[in-house]
Design a protein around this motif. Structure first.
Motif, mmCIF file in Angstrom:
data_model
loop_
_atom_site.group_PDB
_atom_site.id
_atom_site.type_symbol
_atom_site.label_atom_id
_atom_site.label_comp_id
_atom_site.label_asym_id
_atom_site.label_seq_id
_atom_site.Cartn_x
_atom_site.Cartn_y
_atom_site.Cartn_z
ATOM 1 N N THR A 28 0.847 -1.197 0.000
ATOM 2 C CA THR A 28 0.000 0.000 0.000
ATOM 3 C C THR A 28 0.878 1.240 0.000
ATOM 4 O OG1 THR A 28 -1.732 -1.155 1.221
ATOM 5 C CG2 THR A 28 -1.801 1.250 1.243
ATOM 6 N N ILE A 29 0.623 2.152 -0.914
ATOM 7 C CA ILE A 29 1.353 3.409 -0.977
ATOM 8 C C ILE A 29 0.565 4.460 -0.212
ATOM 9 C CG2 ILE A 29 2.285 5.203 -2.491
ATOM 10 C CD1 ILE A 29 2.528 3.096 -4.664
ATOM 11 N N ALA A 30 1.188 5.016 0.832
ATOM 12 C CA ALA A 30 0.488 5.977 1.692
ATOM 13 C C ALA A 30 0.246 7.272 0.941
ATOM 14 C CB ALA A 30 1.316 6.246 2.939
ATOM 15 N N SER A 31 -0.982 7.785 1.011
ATOM 16 C CA SER A 31 -1.292 9.066 0.372
ATOM 17 C C SER A 31 -0.842 10.230 1.237
ATOM 18 C CB SER A 31 -2.802 9.168 0.112
ATOM 19 O OG SER A 31 -3.518 9.069 1.331
ATOM 20 N N THR A 32 -0.775 10.012 2.523
ATOM 21 C CA THR A 32 -0.249 11.032 3.435
ATOM 22 C C THR A 32 0.351 10.332 4.637
ATOM 23 O OG1 THR A 32 -0.769 13.006 4.739
ATOM 24 C CG2 THR A 32 -2.456 11.299 4.641
ATOM 25 N N ASN A 33 1.395 10.954 5.197
ATOM 26 C CA ASN A 33 2.100 10.316 6.299
ATOM 27 C C ASN A 33 2.206 11.240 7.495
ATOM 28 O OD1 ASN A 33 3.788 8.040 7.254
ATOM 29 N ND2 ASN A 33 5.403 9.573 7.295
ATOM 30 N N VAL A 34 1.658 12.445 7.385
ATOM 31 C CA VAL A 34 1.817 13.455 8.424
ATOM 32 C C VAL A 34 0.464 14.053 8.789
ATOM 33 C CG1 VAL A 34 2.680 15.798 8.843
ATOM 34 C CG2 VAL A 34 4.200 14.070 7.884
ATOM 35 N N SER A 35 0.249 14.264 10.077
ATOM 36 C CA SER A 35 -0.911 15.032 10.539
ATOM 37 C C SER A 35 -0.399 16.202 11.367
ATOM 38 C CB SER A 35 -1.872 14.165 11.356
ATOM 39 O OG SER A 35 -1.241 13.670 12.523
ATOM 40 N N PHE A 36 -1.091 17.338 11.271
ATOM 41 C CA PHE A 36 -0.650 18.564 11.944
ATOM 42 C C PHE A 36 -1.863 19.280 12.499
ATOM 43 C CE2 PHE A 36 0.879 23.080 11.727
ATOM 44 C CZ PHE A 36 1.817 22.959 12.742
ATOM 45 N N SER A 37 -1.795 19.661 13.778
ATOM 46 C CA SER A 37 -2.965 20.265 14.426
ATOM 47 C C SER A 37 -2.512 21.119 15.609
ATOM 48 C CB SER A 37 -3.923 19.181 14.916
ATOM 49 O OG SER A 37 -3.283 18.364 15.897
ATOM 50 N N SER A 38 -3.451 21.886 16.146
ATOM 51 C CA SER A 38 -3.210 22.599 17.393
ATOM 52 C C SER A 38 -3.178 21.583 18.526
ATOM 53 C CB SER A 38 -4.313 23.628 17.629
ATOM 54 O OG SER A 38 -4.071 24.356 18.819
ATOM 55 N N ALA A 39 -2.242 21.716 19.441
ATOM 56 C CA ALA A 39 -2.093 20.752 20.532
ATOM 57 C C ALA A 39 -3.331 20.755 21.423
ATOM 58 C CB ALA A 39 -0.848 21.059 21.351
ATOM 59 N N VAL A 40 -3.758 19.570 21.811
ATOM 60 C CA VAL A 40 -4.948 19.417 22.647
ATOM 61 C C VAL A 40 -4.707 20.043 24.020
ATOM 62 C CG1 VAL A 40 -6.476 17.753 23.760
ATOM 63 C CG2 VAL A 40 -5.624 17.318 21.449
ATOM 64 N N GLY A 41 -5.692 20.786 24.500
ATOM 65 C CA GLY A 41 -5.621 21.322 25.852
ATOM 66 C C GLY A 41 -5.062 22.729 25.971
ATOM 67 N N PHE A 42 -4.576 23.303 24.857
ATOM 68 C CA PHE A 42 -4.047 24.666 24.928
ATOM 69 C C PHE A 42 -5.129 25.630 24.458
ATOM 70 C CE2 PHE A 42 -1.701 28.423 23.699
ATOM 71 C CZ PHE A 42 -0.775 28.539 24.725
ATOM 72 N N GLY A 43 -5.593 26.495 25.372
ATOM 73 C CA GLY A 43 -6.719 27.359 25.057
ATOM 74 C C GLY A 43 -6.408 28.832 25.209
#
Length: 207
Positions: A28-43
């Motif tokens: 299987t060839i990965a279409s994406t290998n990275v996820s990026f988001s705002s860190a949980v719990g920082f408000g």
């Protein structure tokens, strides 16, 4: 592997035979290998002037296909604090490590931090944004967003994450509301004479 007729020959006998069909492994060839988001719990929060403030926290996570190398961190600043010259020394940190070079006078817009950060497979890297609030920072706001440029550690292919919005931090000072400080007579010392020059003598308790 497809079957064949008379396509296999013995080394010693020179006899020909047929090869059967053989199934291979699924790749299987990965279409994406990275996820990026705002860190949980920082408000969103309010912070005092004349302090170093953590403005944002962002999470960069690799998958199982390959690791990544972060080449650049772009912090897009918004809000009223920079325009009022009340925010300086914009900094990005990887844990306790400085990413690139701190920007003493950041702009409302994109501020780039050059980097070489290795992120192995199945690993989360947290990137934190800091800045110094100046003496007149009260009531002004600062909001960072972040985008990361990276390349695959194996494929060497480059890509950008999406621009992820952060939260708003407001400059402010602590206040005591009217009527919120009271004297509690019952917990105060009884009336008495005190020798002149006595230090640290309790005269009353406040609640």
């Amino acid at each position: 592997l497809q079957s064949g007729t008379n396509n296999v020959q013995g080394i010693s006998s020179s006899n020909l035979t047929n090869s059967p069909t053989q199934s291979g492994q699924l790749l299987t060839i990965a279409s994406t290998n990275v996820s990026f988001s705002s860190a949980v719990g920082f408000g969103a929060s309010t912070k005092a002037p004349n302090t170093t403030v953590k403005l944002g926290s962002f999470s960069f996570q690799t998958g199982s296909a390959e690791g990544s190398v972060i080449n650049n961190v772009a912090v897009t600043m918004a809000g009223t604090m920079i325009g009022a010259s009340q925010l300086t020394n914009l900094t990005v940190k990887d844990g306790s490590n400085l990413v690139g070079t701190s920007i003493n006078n950041p702009v409302n817009g994109v501020n780039n931090f050059s980097a070489t950060i290795n992120v192995p497979v199945n690993t989360t890297k947290v990137l934190d944004v800091y800045a110094d609030f100046q003496a007149g920072a009260s009531t002004y706001t600062a909001t960072p967003s972040m985008q990361v440029t990276y390349r695959g550690a194996t494929s060497n292919l480059s890509a950008n994450t999406a621009l992820v919005a952060g939260v708003t931090t407001t400059g402010g000072v602590g206040t005591i509301g009217t009527g919120q400080v009271t004297f509690v007579p019952g917990s105060s010392p009884v009336a008495q004479y005190v020798i002149a020059g006595t230090n640290n003598f309790a005269i009353g308790n406040f609640n």
